[in-house]
Design an enzyme around this catalytic site. Structure first.
Site, PDB file in Angstrom:
ATOM      1  CE  LYS A 126      -4.999  -9.551   1.665  1.00  9.58           C
ATOM      2  NZ  LYS A 126      -3.990  -8.841   2.444  1.00  9.58           N
ATOM      3  CG  ASP A 179      -4.605  -6.926   5.619  1.00 10.98           C
ATOM      4  OD1 ASP A 179      -3.465  -6.844   6.137  1.00 10.98           O
ATOM      5  OD2 ASP A 179      -4.779  -7.137   4.419  1.00 10.98           O
ATOM      6  NE  ARG A 184       2.988  -5.573   7.173  1.00 15.62           N
ATOM      7  CZ  ARG A 184       2.575  -6.581   6.395  1.00 15.62           C
ATOM      8  NH1 ARG A 184       1.301  -6.715   6.101  1.00 15.62           N
ATOM      9  NH2 ARG A 184       3.436  -7.437   5.914  1.00 15.62           N
ATOM     10  CG  HIS A 213      -3.199 -14.018  -0.812  1.00  9.63           C
ATOM     11  ND1 HIS A 213      -4.095 -13.051  -1.220  1.00  9.63           N
ATOM     12  CD2 HIS A 213      -2.157 -13.363  -0.272  1.00  9.63           C
ATOM     13  CE1 HIS A 213      -3.614 -11.858  -0.925  1.00  9.63           C
ATOM     14  NE2 HIS A 213      -2.427 -12.018  -0.340  1.00  9.63           N
ATOM     15  CB  SER A 215      -1.288  -9.141   6.106  1.00  9.25           C
ATOM     16  OG  SER A 215      -1.727  -8.670   4.861  1.00  9.25           O
TER      17      SER A 215
HETATM   18  N1  URA Z   1       0.317 -10.018   0.723  1.00 14.61           N
HETATM   19  C1  URA Z   1      -0.576  -9.618   1.666  1.00 14.61           C
HETATM   20  O1  URA Z   1      -1.786  -9.658   1.468  1.00 14.61           O
HETATM   21  N2  URA Z   1      -0.091  -9.173   2.829  1.00 14.61           N
HETATM   22  C2  URA Z   1       1.226  -9.121   3.101  1.00 14.61           C
HETATM   23  O2  URA Z   1       1.576  -8.726   4.177  1.00 14.61           O
HETATM   24  C3  URA Z   1       2.148  -9.525   2.103  1.00 14.61           C
HETATM   25  C4  URA Z   1       1.658  -9.985   0.914  1.00 14.61           C
END
Ligand code: URA
Length: 448
Positions: free
Chosen positions: A198, A172, A179, A93, A194
């Site tokens: 996930k 999220d 956000r 990620h 966040s």
């Molecule tokens: N990527 C995400 O999944 N969440 C964030 O808050 C920032 C980048």
């Protein structure tokens, strides 16, 4: 709407939780669970959660609050059990960048190495692009699959790419889109909760984090990026996962293309063994870590050789084709990327002087893409898959006055004018070339 929903840990009022954070006090786990559960069940309205997010961004969260927020978001839905899959499940990620299309390369590349990649991604956030928006620029590609189909595709192909569902970390999905439009992205604590909520819901064994640093990242300095990386590595390890974080440069866009369909095209180039050097290098490095954590190579060096060979032999691209087909995408557009959505008009931004590109204000390039329609300014906005920016010059390149620095691909004159003004400001031309920045800046935890 009941604004004083019972959390199970006692009755709270959203207004009190907001004010407590605004005044810099530490919230209890029960108060955080109340907030997350209340928002997920539509009992606390957007405006109160927006206020709380802003208070959290400005005042920060303690480690205990961050852990409580991550856990509450993780348990707002189902935690997948993928234990029936016969090989390790590893994901990657990114904390978000401009022109960052590595996920499109990594999922099929790492799956081709025999590691399962169950990838749950996000949409564009703030000035940064999102994997789901990019994938949806392939006509027919479905990122909203039910979990049963997600498993089937993962079993058949070795990778599957979807967005958050009602089942997985639904909190999220809601916090993320709020956000995005309330200026509350740039908090390491909120980003950690966040991303990790996930990712930990995915049933993975290991995770490679690409933590961006520089003018196009949410964390502008290496120190802030390292702080975020440590927070996420600690959270993953607390949950028993193998986690590694690479701090990578986002002081200018990654690769040469920014915009949804444009980025799919560039990812295909890399899968076919071409594409810009920086993008290729980062894809191979991240893939190598995933392959190594997945036990398919004894060292990262060996894993790099595996990744390079999978690209050279065409297996990585073949896997991408299979993924697109299984998720309903039109593979003829992958075979001939000129058939991906194309903007109607083009416009060049020219260099005002002779010299070198000293820097590119990378967040402005991302914002210019959002202005063109490639991202969202409001939650309800739809994204134009065709628009974006093609960079011809990057930091360190020599330029002459009148050279094209970049080309805008657009569908609206008014938007193009605004984006062009921003891009003109984002390029700084100087008499001498800047000191090159390292692409891979640090790896955490320290190896060896
Ligand atoms: N990527 C995400 O999944 N969440 C964030 O808050 C920032 C980048």
């Amino acid at each position: 709407m009941n604004h004083s929903a019972d959390s199970g840990g006692g009755a709270f009022r959203a207004i009190d939780v907001i004010c407590k954070k605004r005044d810099g006090h530490e919230l209890s786990r029960a108060e955080i669970e109340f907030l997350v559960r209340g928002y997920t069940h539509n009992q606390i309205p957007d405006y109160q959660v927006s206020a709380w997010l802003m208070a959290a961004l400005l005042k920060g969260l303690s480690r205990a609050e961050t852990a409580a927020l991550t856990d509450a978001m993780l348990h707002s839905g189902e935690v997948l059990d993928l234990s029936e899959f016969p090989a390790p499940k590893i994901d990657k990620h990114s904390t978000g960048g401009v022109g960052d299309k590595t996920s499109l390369v990594l999922a099929p590349l790492v799956a081709a190495a025999g590691v399962y990649v169950p990838m749950i991604s996000g949409r564009g956030l703030g000035h940064t692009g999102g994997t789901l928006d990019k994938l949806e620029s392939i006509p027919g590609f479905d990122v909203k699959l039910p979990l049963a189909r997600f498993r089937e595709i993962l079993r058949a192909c070795g990778c599957a790419m979807i967005g958050q569902t009602r089942e997985i970390a639904p909190a999220d999905r809601l916090f993320y889109s709020l956000r995005d439009v309330t200026g509350t992205v740039e908090s390491p604590f909120l980003i950690c909760a966040s991303i990790m909520s996930k990712k930990l819901a995915e049933g993975i064994d290991g995770l490679v984090l690409d933590v961006k640093t520089g003018s196009g990242a949410f964390m502008k300095t290496d120190e802030d990026a390292a702080f975020l990386a440590e927070l996420m590595v600690e959270t993953g390890q607390r949950m028993g996962k193998k986690v590694v974080a690479l701090l990578t440069d986002m002081d200018q866009p990654l690769g040469l293309r920014v915009g949804n369909a444009l980025e799919v095209e560039e990812a295909i180039e890399v899968l076919l063994g071409a594409g810009p050097d920086d993008l290729r290098e980062l894809c191979v490095e991240l893939a190598a870590w995933m392959i190594h954590l997945g036990g398919r190579a004894s060292s990262v060096g060996e894993a790099k050789k595996v990744a390079v060979e999978l690209i050279r032999s065409g297996q990585a691209f073949k896997k991408f084709r299979q993924l697109v087909e299984l998720q309903g995408g039109d593979v003829s557009r992958i075979d001939d990327p000129t058939r991906l959505p194309q903007a109607k008009f083009s416009l060049d931004v020219e260099s005002p002087a002779n010299g070198y590109v000293a820097s590119i204000q990378c967040e402005d390039v991302g914002t210019a893409c959002v202005i063109l329609g490639g991202g969202r300014e409001k939650k309800e906005d739809t994204v134009d898959p065709a628009v974006g920016i093609i960079l011809h010059k990057k930091a360190g390149d020599a330029v002459s006055a009148g050279d094209s620095l970049c080309t805008l691909k657009y569908n609206s004159e008014e938007r193009a004018a605004r984006a062009k003004a921003l891009l003109e400001k984002s390029y700084r031309i100087a008499a001498s070339a800047p000191v090159p920045r390292k692409l891979i800046r640090r790896i955490l935890p320290r190896q060896g």
